[in-house]
Design an enzyme around this catalytic site. Structure first.
Site, mmCIF file in Angstrom:
data_model
loop_
_atom_site.group_PDB
_atom_site.id
_atom_site.type_symbol
_atom_site.label_atom_id
_atom_site.label_comp_id
_atom_site.label_asym_id
_atom_site.label_seq_id
_atom_site.Cartn_x
_atom_site.Cartn_y
_atom_site.Cartn_z
ATOM 1 N N HIS A 362 53.891 -58.576 -81.747
ATOM 2 C CA HIS A 362 53.848 -57.614 -80.646
ATOM 3 C C HIS A 362 52.653 -56.688 -80.787
ATOM 4 C CE1 HIS A 362 58.221 -57.805 -78.982
ATOM 5 N NE2 HIS A 362 57.420 -58.668 -78.428
ATOM 6 N N GLU A 603 54.667 -83.652 -78.526
ATOM 7 C CA GLU A 603 54.379 -82.878 -79.728
ATOM 8 C C GLU A 603 54.722 -83.623 -81.010
ATOM 9 O OE1 GLU A 603 56.695 -79.248 -79.484
ATOM 10 O OE2 GLU A 603 58.184 -80.250 -78.234
ATOM 11 N N ASP A 627 52.343 -78.287 -82.679
ATOM 12 C CA ASP A 627 53.243 -79.181 -83.418
ATOM 13 C C ASP A 627 52.647 -80.575 -83.560
ATOM 14 O OD1 ASP A 627 55.433 -77.811 -84.418
ATOM 15 O OD2 ASP A 627 56.493 -77.819 -82.509
#
Length: 755
Positions: A362, A603, A627
């Site tokens: 954040h 992925e 991924d």
């Protein structure tokens, strides 16, 4: 020897600082090997010179003064070859070099071993004797083992800043520390260490005499922190778009959610006093988030810790930080939070440096929203040493310069001006199409998770949402959210972007992302029961989410559904069938929904090789490059020992992504990219040339990618792709794409100006 080695390592670990650790090593290794001399030479930052940093037996005044290149002297030979050198007549070797200031002319036997940490050369450990006799095999083995132990100590010191400080102070240069670029740009200011606040880890347990009073105290703390967070959000309202304001709503969701508060209540009722009950609950939540593979969700652990500290401060009546920040604040901390950033007046906040966190924190999201450069993940950052120091933050390279020379400071001030000009140029691109000079267009989408970048994404002219993560509401409750709850959340995102398309990824939990009320115990979570595998096994959960998504789209008709972790054609077929079933159930209830476009994430390698089969059954494919690269390269990008091997520009990854794009073209289905690869300006031409329909990225990257697309031609991009696919190493690919940007005058998009 093992007992001796263990004793030395213990002494080194107990040293007060790095210089003391070196002194312990040279003294005790000399004693253990019966050597007349033991010395440590450290490789300087330029990696081409070694400097004597500690010695037992040589002239102590030579420490810090003797400096040699790696291509001179026996010490340089050890570093150059990266192997041991054991000589009985060192002074007769052609590489021998005599340094009068050391007083070493009387020593004949020489044994030097390289200090290497994960392929990185750090220095050389040397022992010498007066006698003319080679060191025996046992002594060589001991010194090699000692060097390996010293490598770990040195690597830790380098990260902490001690090693750089030691070598640079000796060479008269400034200290620099490195991390991860969390927000691009450069800043010049003064370090201001954020207050650590209340420490949950030190809270002891106490018996509860009055559980009702403890519950009341905790409820009062929750209400007080709720008010604090609301006030911080209000303070930031003038500086942040409305979308970024939602970051503070995350904190409020945690405070209002059942999962956190109910667990604290349960611990109090079990006999713990409120502060310790809070400690147990926060630790439980942090462990859950830190175990997740999804970087965005993993970073929420820092938010949980910050809420815990704030609640504890209220419970314990801890005083706040009353220090006055400097005029230009470089906020530094062990693990900074969004609320700590919000407490600095925006006009004084110049930059951010955090020991923990990543580009998904954040704090990094807020820094990007505010246009404040940030460097994250500077592990073991010596925060107390940076307070009050002159700092330069280079968010492009993830680098922090400490006490820079005036010339370097002046250069970065110039770069700040260049950055301001670049920002102004980028702003002019808002609303313009991502179209090449010869007319090829590419859709640029945004990735969202908590709707934190909705307004910013709309302001800069995105084509919609390429990936919206739906997991967070599931993580912050002590039960599965109901259909109505989910529909309300999805409606917020769909309506904000309508009529632009919004791609909602179905629930991607399980395995490495267990829910608190639905735990899984996979021995290998990366290859375990997660994503679509889990939701197909629980159609009652999956259908509820699908119904909520479909209901949220009524009247908007901009919904696209995407399934994560697809590895088999049958999985895609089953998932698509459940979407049809959910629509039929809603129709029976009088809720008519438009058929959404349905796609799969590519992925895992299996999906690459079945991309054409998947594309025939679905409406679109989206490459999850993060991924995909991890699985193709067999590299856990969160494991520091192998993370350096993770590279999305690895030729195997590029070829796999290109193969998926070709499969989509063969059957007329659009293919996009939604991993971090999509947000790299230098890679955008390659993805364009592959024929990608769109790229989905954080809103902070979109204008940079758009500028690249609008500056090059599709023909040039195709030429770049041909060359890139022929490359054999990631370095060759990176050099190719960066050179191409330089040739088009776009070098400033990938680094801080001319540095």
């Amino acid at each position: 020897m093992l007992e001796t080695l263990h004793r030395i390592v213990q002494a080194v670990n107990a040293a007060a600082d790095f210089d003391e650790a070196l002194a312990i090593i040279v003294d005790q290794v000399a004693d253990a090997t019966a050597a007349d001399v033991c010395s440590v030479y450290l490789l300087e930052e330029d990696t081409q010179h070694l400097r004597l940093m500690a010695t037992h037996g040589l002239n102590p005044e030579a420490v810090g003064q003797v400096r040699l290149s790696v291509d001179e002297g026996l010490v340089g030979l050890v570093a150059q070859r990266e192997e041991s050198v054991n000589l009985e007549n060192a002074d007769r070797h052609p590489r021998f070099r005599y340094f009068p200031e050391t007083g070493e002319e009387r020593f004949h036997s020489f044994l030097g071993v390289p200090i290497i940490h994960y392929q990185a050369r750090l220095g050389v450990l040397v022992v010498q004797r007066n006698t003319r006799a080679r060191f025996n095999d046992g002594e060589v083995a001991f010194l090699v083992t000692m060097a390996a132990q010293l490598a770990g100590v040195m690597a830790h010191a380098r990260v902490r800043g001690d090693l750089a400080r030691s070598t640079m102070e000796a060479s008269g240069r400034a200290l620099a520390v490195t991390g991860i670029g969390g927000s691009s740009g450069v800043a010049v200011g003064e370090g201001f260490a954020a207050s650590a606040g209340a420490d949950l880890e030190t809270v002891p347990d106490r018996p509860v005499r009055n559980a009702t009073a403890e519950l009341a105290a905790f409820q009062a703390a929750v209400e007080a922190v709720r008010n604090d967070v609301s006030e911080l959000g209000e303070r930031m309202r003038a500086q942040l778009p409305e979308g970024e304001q939602l970051l503070f709503d995350v904190y409020l969701q945690m405070l209002d959610g059942d999962s956190l508060t109910s667990r604290v209540y349960h611990q109090i009722e079990a006999g713990h006093w409120a502060p310790f009950a809070l400690r147990l609950t926060i630790a439980e939540h942090v462990r859950r988030f830190e175990a997740m593979d999804d970087a965005y969700l993993r970073e929420r652990a820092s938010d949980v810790r910050d809420i815990g500290r704030r609640l504890l401060a209220r419970l314990m009546a801890v005083e706040g930080d009353d220090r006055a920040p400097p005029e230009q604040v470089i906020l530094v901390g062990e693990e900074l939070s969004a609320s700590q950033l919000a407490e600095i007046p925006p006009e004084q906040l110049a930059g951010v440096v955090s020991a923990g966190g990543s580009a998904n924190s954040h704090i990094a999201i807020l820094a990007r929203a505010l246009g404040v450069p940030a460097v994250m993940g500077v592990r073991d950052l010596p925060v107390h040493r940076l307070h009050g120091r002159a700092l330069i933050v280079d968010g492009y390279r993830g680098r922090v310069e400490v006490d820079p020379a005036e010339a370097l400071r002046a250069e970065y001030v110039g770069l700040q001006q260049e950055e301001a000009e670049l920002t102004a140029e980028l702003a002019a691109l808002s609303g313009l199409p991502a179209r090449t000079t010869d007319g090829a267009e590419l859709n640029l989408y945004v990735n969202t998770g908590l709707a934190a970048e909705i307004n910013r994404a709309l302001e800069i002219g995105c084509a919609g949402v390429g990936l919206h993560r739906t997991e967070f509401p599931f993580m912050m409750r002590d039960r599965f959210p109901g259909e109505e709850e989910q529909a309300s959340l999805y409606r917020e995102v769909l309506s904000a972007f309508a009529p632009l398309p919004v791609t909602l990824r179905t629930l991607d939990v399980g395995g490495d992302k267990p829910l608190p009320y639905f735990p899984t115990h996979d021995e290998n979570p990366f290859l375990g029961w997660r994503g679509l595998r889990m939701t197909l096994d629980h159609p009652e959960i999956f259908l509820t989410q699908l119904r909520a998504m479909l209901r949220a789209s009524v009247g908007l008709d901009n919904l696209r559904l995407m399934f994560p972790m697809v590895t088999r054609v049958e999985e895609a077929e089953q998932a698509a069938a459940l979407v049809a079933r959910a629509r039929a159930e809603l129709a029976e209830e009088g809720v008519v929904t438009a058929p959404p476009q349905v796609g799969a994430m590519v992925e895992v390698p299996a999906a690459v090789y079945q991309a054409e089969s998947l594309a025939r059954r679905l409406d679109f494919l989206s490459v999850g490059s993060n991924d995909l690269a991890q699985y193709l390269l067999a590299v856990d990008r969160n494991n520091s020992r192998v993370a350096s091997l993770y590279d999305e520009l690895h030729p195997a990854v590029l070829r796999a992504v290109n193969e998926v794009a070709e499969a989509g073209r063969r059957v007329g289905r659009p293919v996009s990219v939604c991993g971090s690869m999509a947000g790299e300006p230098a890679v955008a031409p390659l993805l364009l040339a592959m024929g990608m329909e769109g790229l989905s990225m954080s809103s902070g990257r979109l204008l940079r990618v758009k500028w690249v697309i609008r500056t090059i031609s599709a023909a040039d991009a195709r030429g770049m792709l041909t060359e890139a696919l022929a490359c054999e190493t990631p370095q060759q690919v990176r050099q190719l794409v960066n050179s191409a940007l330089d040739d088009h005058g776009l070098g400033g998009l990938i680094r801080a100006g001319r540095r």
